[in-house]
Design an enzyme around this catalytic site. Structure first.
Site, PDB file in Angstrom:
ATOM      1  N   TYR A 143      36.994   2.009  55.214  1.00  0.00           N
ATOM      2  CA  TYR A 143      38.309   1.367  55.339  1.00  0.00           C
ATOM      3  C   TYR A 143      39.105   1.447  54.045  1.00  0.00           C
ATOM      4  O   TYR A 143      40.323   1.426  54.054  1.00  0.00           O
ATOM      5  CB  TYR A 143      38.144  -0.117  55.705  1.00  0.00           C
ATOM      6  CG  TYR A 143      38.129  -0.412  57.188  1.00  0.00           C
ATOM      7  CD1 TYR A 143      37.264   0.262  58.044  1.00  0.00           C
ATOM      8  CD2 TYR A 143      38.966  -1.382  57.729  1.00  0.00           C
ATOM      9  CE1 TYR A 143      37.242  -0.021  59.386  1.00  0.00           C
ATOM     10  CE2 TYR A 143      38.947  -1.672  59.081  1.00  0.00           C
ATOM     11  CZ  TYR A 143      38.088  -0.997  59.910  1.00  0.00           C
ATOM     12  OH  TYR A 143      38.074  -1.283  61.242  1.00  0.00           O
ATOM     13  N   LYS A 194      23.441   4.493  59.352  1.00  0.00           N
ATOM     14  CA  LYS A 194      23.306   5.835  59.932  1.00  0.00           C
ATOM     15  C   LYS A 194      22.633   6.681  58.870  1.00  0.00           C
ATOM     16  O   LYS A 194      23.136   7.720  58.426  1.00  0.00           O
ATOM     17  CB  LYS A 194      24.689   6.360  60.340  1.00  0.00           C
ATOM     18  CG  LYS A 194      24.675   7.634  61.146  1.00  0.00           C
ATOM     19  CD  LYS A 194      24.163   7.476  62.571  1.00  0.00           C
ATOM     20  CE  LYS A 194      24.025   8.836  63.237  1.00  0.00           C
ATOM     21  NZ  LYS A 194      23.364   8.756  64.571  1.00  0.00           N
ATOM     22  N   ASP A 226      23.977   3.998  66.406  1.00  0.00           N
ATOM     23  CA  ASP A 226      24.081   4.395  67.823  1.00  0.00           C
ATOM     24  C   ASP A 226      23.064   3.623  68.657  1.00  0.00           C
ATOM     25  O   ASP A 226      23.370   3.114  69.738  1.00  0.00           O
ATOM     26  CB  ASP A 226      23.946   5.916  67.992  1.00  0.00           C
ATOM     27  CG  ASP A 226      22.753   6.514  67.240  1.00  0.00           C
ATOM     28  OD1 ASP A 226      22.098   5.801  66.448  1.00  0.00           O
ATOM     29  OD2 ASP A 226      22.469   7.711  67.459  1.00  0.00           O
ATOM     30  N   ASP A 250      33.023  -3.454  62.632  1.00  0.00           N
ATOM     31  CA  ASP A 250      34.223  -3.554  63.468  1.00  0.00           C
ATOM     32  C   ASP A 250      33.871  -3.202  64.907  1.00  0.00           C
ATOM     33  O   ASP A 250      34.218  -3.921  65.845  1.00  0.00           O
ATOM     34  CB  ASP A 250      35.295  -2.595  62.919  1.00  0.00           C
ATOM     35  CG  ASP A 250      36.551  -2.606  63.765  1.00  0.00           C
ATOM     36  OD1 ASP A 250      37.013  -3.714  64.112  1.00  0.00           O
ATOM     37  OD2 ASP A 250      37.074  -1.518  64.090  1.00  0.00           O
ATOM     38  N   ASP A 254      33.074  -5.918  68.454  1.00  0.00           N
ATOM     39  CA  ASP A 254      33.803  -5.907  69.730  1.00  0.00           C
ATOM     40  C   ASP A 254      32.820  -5.831  70.898  1.00  0.00           C
ATOM     41  O   ASP A 254      32.998  -6.507  71.915  1.00  0.00           O
ATOM     42  CB  ASP A 254      34.770  -4.709  69.804  1.00  0.00           C
ATOM     43  CG  ASP A 254      36.180  -5.062  69.326  1.00  0.00           C
ATOM     44  OD1 ASP A 254      36.301  -5.893  68.410  1.00  0.00           O
ATOM     45  OD2 ASP A 254      37.149  -4.494  69.878  1.00  0.00           O
TER      46      ASP A 254
HETATM   47  C1  IPM Z   1      39.191  -6.559  63.247  1.00  0.00           C
HETATM   48  C2  IPM Z   1      40.370  -5.690  63.568  1.00  0.00           C
HETATM   49  C3  IPM Z   1      40.925  -5.097  62.276  1.00  0.00           C
HETATM   50  C4  IPM Z   1      39.845  -4.242  61.670  1.00  0.00           C
HETATM   51  C5  IPM Z   1      42.243  -4.321  62.421  1.00  0.00           C
HETATM   52  C6  IPM Z   1      43.316  -5.138  63.090  1.00  0.00           C
HETATM   53  C7  IPM Z   1      42.720  -3.795  61.109  1.00  0.00           C
HETATM   54  O1  IPM Z   1      40.020  -4.714  64.483  1.00  0.00           O
HETATM   55  O2  IPM Z   1      39.352  -7.510  62.468  1.00  0.00           O
HETATM   56  O3  IPM Z   1      38.114  -6.298  63.775  1.00  0.00           O
HETATM   57  O4  IPM Z   1      39.703  -3.061  62.020  1.00  0.00           O
HETATM   58  O5  IPM Z   1      39.112  -4.746  60.826  1.00  0.00           O
HETATM   59 MG    MG Z   2      38.071  -4.945  65.293  1.00  0.00          MG
END
Ligand code: IPM
Ligand code: MG
Length: 362
Positions: A143, A194, A226, A250, A254
């Site tokens: 990042y 990884k 993975d 990240d 999710d």
């Molecule tokens: C998160 C989001 C952010 C990230 C974005 C909005 C920059 O997806 O906080 O997970 O990628 O960190």
């Molecule tokens: Mg995110």
């Protein structure tokens, strides 16, 4: 608490202002009824800040964030700003806050409220009792790595490039956070990398292994990312604490969020070495439903609970918020993202009001 704590509130874009408004109701109730001593002030970040100042993170916002004891953030981003240069996109506002406050430790708890076992897309028996803490490195890795960009090669073709880079000290400090958290939980850390392909994460694994030697009380395992993604949907309850890089965290968070029924349920804390923190739901600004009053405010409300626990040392009030969230779910209230047969669908404000009402009932 002896001194008044200051919270900088950054509602941001899309559903941000709607969900933050509900979290503020909760804070107001804790102030008026439970003696919490905090004061809030509002600031601009993301697209909202860009529209007003031409910058997604005005210097003034960063300065006020530095001066605050904690930051509460809604969400940033939206279609409106997608064609802007990447340097001034709303997301840069969020990344600038993370970097500017040195918030290297991102805690993302994926906890399934038992009331929502049926709301998950996975079978209830796979997710019932789920309680994972994802510890994501937040200020390094791909990042932020340099060099980065898009360049035109000699043959005229364009090439995009980013750099995955971690210093040993960065790996060590996030690893330490993970081990310390695990020691207070079930005592297990799974480090996700990884290392079979990327040298940078080979070093990651080495440093984690070394840390493991200093924490004999914690059981350390390693997993390729993975496989970790697969295991999260196959048998997520095998995990206690997962520690991983910025980008892997990240993505995996999710996936973990969906195990809990909805991404609208997951809070987060981003901390620096001084315990200063920024608190935000892990979901985005959801422009498709913004302004409709249907977004789920619970992740933001639960982020306030994390703020009380991690920045203000108010564990009992944090527990109270979490219990109140459980109570409204028991009452059968559901925003559309967690709606199930036989439950009562409510909007953002009604959900927030219900949590406030439940705060006071023991
Ligand atoms: C998160 C989001 C952010 C990230 C974005 C909005 C920059 O997806 O906080 O997970 O990628 O960190
Ligand atoms: Mg995110």
């Amino acid at each position: 608490m002896t001194e008044m704590k200051k919270i900088l509130v950054l509602p941001g874009d899309g559903i941000g202002p709607e969900i933050v408004a509900e979290a503020l109701k909760v804070l107001d109730c804790l102030k008026s009824d439970f003696g919490l001593e905090v004061e809030t002030e509002q600031g601009l970040v993301g697209g909202a800040a860009y529209d007003e100042t031409g910058q997604p993170l005005p210097e003034e916002t960063l300065e006020r964030a530095r001066a605050a004891d904690a930051v509460l953030l809604g969400a940033v981003g939206g279609h409106k700003w997608e064609s802007l240069d990447i340097a001034v996109r709303p997301e840069k506002g969020l990344l600038g806050l993370r970097a500017g406050l040195n918030l290297f430790a991102n805690l993302r708890p994926a906890i399934l409220y038992p009331q929502l076992a049926e709301a998950s897309t996975l079978k209830p028996e796979v997710v019932a009792g789920l309680d994972i803490m994802i510890v994501r490195e937040l200020t390094g890795g791909i990042y932020f790595g340099q060099p980065r960009g898009v360049r035109t090669l000699e043959d005229g073709e364009r090439e995009g490039f980013n750099t995955l880079v971690y210093r040993e000290s960065e790996i060590r400090r996030i690893g330490k956070v993970a081990f310390e958290i695990a020691a207070k939980r079930d005592g297990r850390v799974c480090s996700v990398d990884k290392a079979n392909v990327l040298e940078c994460t080979e070093l990651w694994r080495e440093v984690m292994t070394d840390l493991g030697r200093h924490h004999p009380d914690v059981e350390l395992s390693h997993m390729y990312v993975d496989n970790a993604a697969m295991q999260l949907v196959r048998a997520p309850k095998q995990f206690d604490v997962m520690v991983t890089t910025n980008m892997f965290g990240d993505i995996l968070s999710d996936a973990a969020a969906m195990l809990t029924g909805s991404i609208g349920m997951l809070p987060s804390a981003s901390l620096n070495e001084n315990g200063q923190g920024m608190y935000e739901p892990i979901h985005g600004s959801a422009p498709d439903i913004a302004g409709q009053g249907v977004a789920n405010p619970l992740a933001t409300i639960l982020s306030v609970a994390m703020m009380l626990r991690y920045s203000f040392d108010q564990g009992a009030l944090a527990d109270r918020i979490e219990t109140a969230v459980g109570a409204v779910l028991d009452q059968g209230l559901r925003t559309p993202d967690i709606m199930q047969d036989g439950k009562r669908q409510v909007g953002t404000a009604e959900m927030g009001d219900a949590v406030v009402a439940a705060l006071g009932s023991d």
